[in-house]
Enzyme design. Sequence first.
Site, mmCIF file in Angstrom:
data_model
loop_
_atom_site.group_PDB
_atom_site.id
_atom_site.type_symbol
_atom_site.label_atom_id
_atom_site.label_comp_id
_atom_site.label_asym_id
_atom_site.label_seq_id
_atom_site.Cartn_x
_atom_site.Cartn_y
_atom_site.Cartn_z
ATOM 1 N N GLY A 20 0.822 -1.210 0.000
ATOM 2 C CA GLY A 20 0.000 0.000 0.000
ATOM 3 C C GLY A 20 0.853 1.256 0.000
ATOM 4 N N SER A 90 -0.241 -5.022 5.505
ATOM 5 C CA SER A 90 -0.517 -5.333 6.900
ATOM 6 C C SER A 90 -2.015 -5.548 7.093
ATOM 7 C CB SER A 90 -0.017 -4.198 7.804
ATOM 8 O OG SER A 90 -0.669 -3.009 7.450
ATOM 9 N N ASP A 204 -1.586 -5.288 13.961
ATOM 10 C CA ASP A 204 -2.329 -4.898 15.163
ATOM 11 C C ASP A 204 -3.429 -5.939 15.376
ATOM 12 O OD1 ASP A 204 -3.125 -2.857 12.745
ATOM 13 O OD2 ASP A 204 -4.895 -3.627 13.734
HETATM 14 N N1 HPA Z 1 -8.280 -2.253 9.846
HETATM 15 C C1 HPA Z 1 -8.207 -2.084 8.527
HETATM 16 N N2 HPA Z 1 -7.078 -2.199 7.860
HETATM 17 C C2 HPA Z 1 -5.962 -2.494 8.549
HETATM 18 C C3 HPA Z 1 -5.978 -2.678 9.926
HETATM 19 C C4 HPA Z 1 -7.209 -2.558 10.599
HETATM 20 O O1 HPA Z 1 -7.284 -2.725 11.833
HETATM 21 N N3 HPA Z 1 -4.709 -2.939 10.331
HETATM 22 C C5 HPA Z 1 -3.945 -2.924 9.224
HETATM 23 N N4 HPA Z 1 -4.692 -2.651 8.147
#
Ligand code: HPA
Length: 234
Positions: A20, A90, A204
Amino acid sequence: MTVHIGAKKGEIAETVLLPGDPYRAKWAAETFLKDVRLVNEVRGMLGFTGTWNGNPVTIQGSGMGMPSLSIYVNELIKDYGAKTLIRIGSCGGMQPTVNIRDVILAMTATTLSTPSRGIFKEVNFAPCADWSLLQAAAQSAASRNLTPHVGGIYSSDVFYDERPDLNEQMVRHGILGVEMEAAELYTLAARYQCRALAVLTVSDHLQTGEALPSDQRERSFGDMVEIALDAAFA
Ligand code: HPA
């Protein structure tokens, strides 16, 4: 040149990795490819082409969210002839069995909507990964002593989500993680007979609130780049 990509014809490889973040594209190209050259900087959405084990590869930023990715992927496929497109990004973990830093290989991507929604009308299309890439990525991850999670993810339209009930339903139905791009990538790949996969690192966690410290993000990101390259040329 296209509206959003400044590369000349022939400057984009058939294999494209899609982070991204455009600066991640720069880091990945400079770290993993040889003979790297900048091929796009329109709107700062950096793209680089080089070689990996002698194979031509482009690493092009896709931006955040499906509308942005859709622009780059449409142009990469239709104007530059890209054939294998692998998102490296991610995601937020959604299951208790999924930990920070784990790798997820997205077999399918559930959505509320994609930029392609309009053409399907009443149909709920099921965007899915290319099997040959998925299988090769799982083997590559295993050879690196990483145990990838393979299953469904949720491609959301919002990072700041006001609908916790939707996330609850995703968790209930075994969805591994949430990100914002894969479903449109898989849909476009299906439409134009290309191969696509999303290789994701859990940065996360929605249930525990944990987040990967920024100094550890680069290392995890490196694993994804190597898995994606192995899979593309397996
Ligand atoms: N939400 C949406 N997109 C993401 C997140 C998330 O918590 N973490 C990394 N990309």
